[in-house]
Motif scaffolding. Structure first.
Motif, PDB file in Angstrom:
ATOM      1  N   PHE A  33       0.838  -1.201   0.000  1.00 11.99           N
ATOM      2  CA  PHE A  33       0.000   0.000   0.000  1.00 11.99           C
ATOM      3  C   PHE A  33       0.874   1.252   0.000  1.00 11.99           C
ATOM      4  O   PHE A  33       1.876   1.317   0.715  1.00 11.99           O
ATOM      5  CB  PHE A  33      -0.917   0.026   1.243  1.00 11.99           C
ATOM      6  CG  PHE A  33      -1.829  -1.164   1.336  1.00 11.99           C
ATOM      7  CD1 PHE A  33      -2.957  -1.254   0.533  1.00 11.99           C
ATOM      8  CD2 PHE A  33      -1.547  -2.203   2.208  1.00 11.99           C
ATOM      9  CE1 PHE A  33      -3.799  -2.356   0.606  1.00 11.99           C
ATOM     10  CE2 PHE A  33      -2.378  -3.311   2.293  1.00 11.99           C
ATOM     11  CZ  PHE A  33      -3.513  -3.389   1.481  1.00 11.99           C
ATOM     12  N   GLN A  69       0.280   4.068   1.263  1.00 12.98           N
ATOM     13  CA  GLN A  69       0.259   4.778   2.539  1.00 12.98           C
ATOM     14  C   GLN A  69       1.368   4.313   3.472  1.00 12.98           C
ATOM     15  O   GLN A  69       1.817   5.070   4.343  1.00 12.98           O
ATOM     16  CB  GLN A  69      -1.103   4.606   3.217  1.00 12.98           C
ATOM     17  CG  GLN A  69      -2.267   5.259   2.490  1.00 12.98           C
ATOM     18  CD  GLN A  69      -2.953   4.315   1.517  1.00 12.98           C
ATOM     19  OE1 GLN A  69      -2.334   3.341   1.061  1.00 12.98           O
ATOM     20  NE2 GLN A  69      -4.209   4.575   1.206  1.00 12.98           N
ATOM     21  N   GLN A  70       1.810   3.073   3.309  1.00 12.88           N
ATOM     22  CA  GLN A  70       2.877   2.565   4.169  1.00 12.88           C
ATOM     23  C   GLN A  70       4.169   3.352   3.969  1.00 12.88           C
ATOM     24  O   GLN A  70       4.906   3.614   4.923  1.00 12.88           O
ATOM     25  CB  GLN A  70       3.107   1.077   3.893  1.00 12.88           C
ATOM     26  CG  GLN A  70       1.942   0.193   4.328  1.00 12.88           C
ATOM     27  CD  GLN A  70       2.076  -1.222   3.829  1.00 12.88           C
ATOM     28  OE1 GLN A  70       2.413  -1.453   2.664  1.00 12.88           O
ATOM     29  NE2 GLN A  70       1.822  -2.191   4.690  1.00 12.88           N
ATOM     30  N   SER A 124      -0.101  -4.110   9.097  1.00 10.71           N
ATOM     31  CA  SER A 124      -0.886  -3.281   8.165  1.00 10.71           C
ATOM     32  C   SER A 124      -1.004  -3.940   6.791  1.00 10.71           C
ATOM     33  O   SER A 124      -1.979  -3.722   6.070  1.00 10.71           O
ATOM     34  CB  SER A 124      -0.259  -1.890   8.030  1.00 10.71           C
ATOM     35  OG  SER A 124       1.034  -1.954   7.451  1.00 10.71           O
ATOM     36  N   TRP A 147      -4.993  -3.048   6.019  1.00 15.97           N
ATOM     37  CA  TRP A 147      -5.441  -1.864   6.754  1.00 15.97           C
ATOM     38  C   TRP A 147      -5.757  -0.696   5.830  1.00 15.97           C
ATOM     39  O   TRP A 147      -6.663   0.092   6.083  1.00 15.97           O
ATOM     40  CB  TRP A 147      -4.368  -1.479   7.769  1.00 15.97           C
ATOM     41  CG  TRP A 147      -4.641  -0.247   8.575  1.00 15.97           C
ATOM     42  CD1 TRP A 147      -3.937   0.916   8.544  1.00 15.97           C
ATOM     43  CD2 TRP A 147      -5.693  -0.047   9.527  1.00 15.97           C
ATOM     44  NE1 TRP A 147      -4.475   1.827   9.413  1.00 15.97           N
ATOM     45  CE2 TRP A 147      -5.559   1.261  10.033  1.00 15.97           C
ATOM     46  CE3 TRP A 147      -6.737  -0.855  10.000  1.00 15.97           C
ATOM     47  CZ2 TRP A 147      -6.424   1.787  10.990  1.00 15.97           C
ATOM     48  CZ3 TRP A 147      -7.596  -0.327  10.950  1.00 15.97           C
ATOM     49  CH2 TRP A 147      -7.432   0.975  11.430  1.00 15.97           C
ATOM     50  N   PHE A 148      -5.001  -0.581   4.743  1.00 18.16           N
ATOM     51  CA  PHE A 148      -5.164   0.568   3.849  1.00 18.16           C
ATOM     52  C   PHE A 148      -5.964   0.227   2.586  1.00 18.16           C
ATOM     53  O   PHE A 148      -5.933   0.985   1.622  1.00 18.16           O
ATOM     54  CB  PHE A 148      -3.798   1.135   3.458  1.00 18.16           C
ATOM     55  CG  PHE A 148      -3.051   1.735   4.613  1.00 18.16           C
ATOM     56  CD1 PHE A 148      -3.501   2.899   5.211  1.00 18.16           C
ATOM     57  CD2 PHE A 148      -1.907   1.134   5.100  1.00 18.16           C
ATOM     58  CE1 PHE A 148      -2.817   3.465   6.277  1.00 18.16           C
ATOM     59  CE2 PHE A 148      -1.211   1.683   6.160  1.00 18.16           C
ATOM     60  CZ  PHE A 148      -1.672   2.861   6.751  1.00 18.16           C
ATOM     61  N   ALA A 193     -10.452   5.363   3.918  1.00 17.71           N
ATOM     62  CA  ALA A 193      -9.011   5.213   3.693  1.00 17.71           C
ATOM     63  C   ALA A 193      -8.257   6.434   4.209  1.00 17.71           C
ATOM     64  O   ALA A 193      -7.172   6.304   4.798  1.00 17.71           O
ATOM     65  CB  ALA A 193      -8.734   4.997   2.210  1.00 17.71           C
ATOM     66  N   ARG A 220      -8.030   6.201   7.959  1.00 18.00           N
ATOM     67  CA  ARG A 220      -7.032   5.226   8.397  1.00 18.00           C
ATOM     68  C   ARG A 220      -5.616   5.770   8.249  1.00 18.00           C
ATOM     69  O   ARG A 220      -4.743   5.519   9.082  1.00 18.00           O
ATOM     70  CB  ARG A 220      -7.197   3.920   7.622  1.00 18.00           C
ATOM     71  CG  ARG A 220      -8.416   3.103   8.033  1.00 18.00           C
ATOM     72  CD  ARG A 220      -8.373   1.712   7.449  1.00 18.00           C
ATOM     73  NE  ARG A 220      -8.583   1.721   6.016  1.00 18.00           N
ATOM     74  CZ  ARG A 220      -9.764   1.643   5.423  1.00 18.00           C
ATOM     75  NH1 ARG A 220     -10.860   1.570   6.165  1.00 18.00           N
ATOM     76  NH2 ARG A 220      -9.870   1.642   4.111  1.00 18.00           N
ATOM     77  N   MET A 221      -5.417   6.542   7.195  1.00 15.13           N
ATOM     78  CA  MET A 221      -4.108   7.153   6.992  1.00 15.13           C
ATOM     79  C   MET A 221      -3.821   8.155   8.105  1.00 15.13           C
ATOM     80  O   MET A 221      -2.725   8.184   8.679  1.00 15.13           O
ATOM     81  CB  MET A 221      -4.080   7.858   5.623  1.00 15.13           C
ATOM     82  CG  MET A 221      -2.797   8.599   5.335  1.00 15.13           C
ATOM     83  SD  MET A 221      -1.380   7.505   5.174  1.00 15.13           S
ATOM     84  CE  MET A 221      -0.055   8.704   5.248  1.00 15.13           C
ATOM     85  N   SER A 228      -3.049   6.375  11.325  1.00 10.90           N
ATOM     86  CA  SER A 228      -1.728   5.756  11.315  1.00 10.90           C
ATOM     87  C   SER A 228      -0.634   6.785  11.573  1.00 10.90           C
ATOM     88  O   SER A 228       0.328   6.510  12.294  1.00 10.90           O
ATOM     89  CB  SER A 228      -1.483   5.061   9.969  1.00 10.90           C
ATOM     90  OG  SER A 228      -2.393   3.994   9.788  1.00 10.90           O
TER      91      SER A 228
END
Length: 210
Positions: A149, A151-152, A181, A186-187, A194, A197-198, A201
């Motif tokens: 993802f 976002q990671q 994650s 998770w994302f 979304a 969640r970002m 995190s």
């Protein structure tokens, strides 16, 4: 023969001169609408995106966004196998560095910030390089294509900016966060959920020990 080619050339020139193009005029003060329209119109031939619009809006004699990104890919990311990262992913990290929300389209505010702070682009690519090294050494992820993802990358870039060389305990927690994650997706998804969640995190990264 010469006269024949002259006639054909004149006919071709006339065809171009008299060819009619249908046009639709659009007027708006909303730059985000203009960018989205630009993206949708340019879907054939050489495709163009919002990044190209940001490039145009941030251009100056001393700063060319696309050229600068390519230079930093070669100098900072090529040796660690991350030089094929998308332009959009680089701009995501730029936005996080500048504190811009990720749930809004690329707009004039980002272009203006890049004009005023061109050095932030190099800082963002350095964040990516630091994160890429961590992922390769601790999570066996050695290419942006292997990252589950996007976002990671952003969350880890924020964490590793605080701890460029994390101690073993912090590195272990970040590694655990990455796998949790990933495996829990998770994302996954888009939209408001979304984005929430970002945001969570980025806030929860403090609890990892930073």
């Amino acid at each position: 023969i010469a006269e024949l080619w002259i006639e054909r050339s004149e006919a071709v020139a006339a065809a171009f001169k008299d060819y009619k193009l249908a046009t639709i005029s659009m007027a708006t003060d909303d730059l985000d609408v203009a960018i989205k329209t630009f993206e949708r119109v340019n879907t054939q031939g050489t495709q163009m995106s919002g990044v190209h619009m940001i490039h145009a809006l941030s251009w100056s004699e001393d700063f060319h966004l696309l050229d600068a990104m390519e230079d930093f890919r070669k100098s900072l990311l090529a040796d660690i196998g991350w030089d094929d990262i998308d332009d959009e992913r680089i701009l995501d990290v730029v936005r996080v560095r500048l504190g811009f929300p990720l749930d809004r389209p690329l707009g004039d505010s980002l272009a203006r910030a890049l004009r005023e702070q061109p050095g932030v682009l190099q800082e963002a690519v350095q964040d990516i390089a630091r994160t890429a090294k961590f992922l390769g050494e601790n999570c066996h992820v050695r290419s942006p294509r292997l990252l589950p993802f996007r976002q990671q990358l952003l969350v880890l870039s924020v964490a590793l900016r605080t701890f460029p060389t994390p101690p073993p305990e912090v590195a272990g927690r970040l590694q655990a966060w990455f796998w949790v994650s990933s495996l829990t997706e998770w994302f996954a998804g888009e939209g408001v959920a979304a984005t929430a969640r970002m945001r969570e995190s980025l806030e929860d990264i403090v609890d990892i020990g930073l």
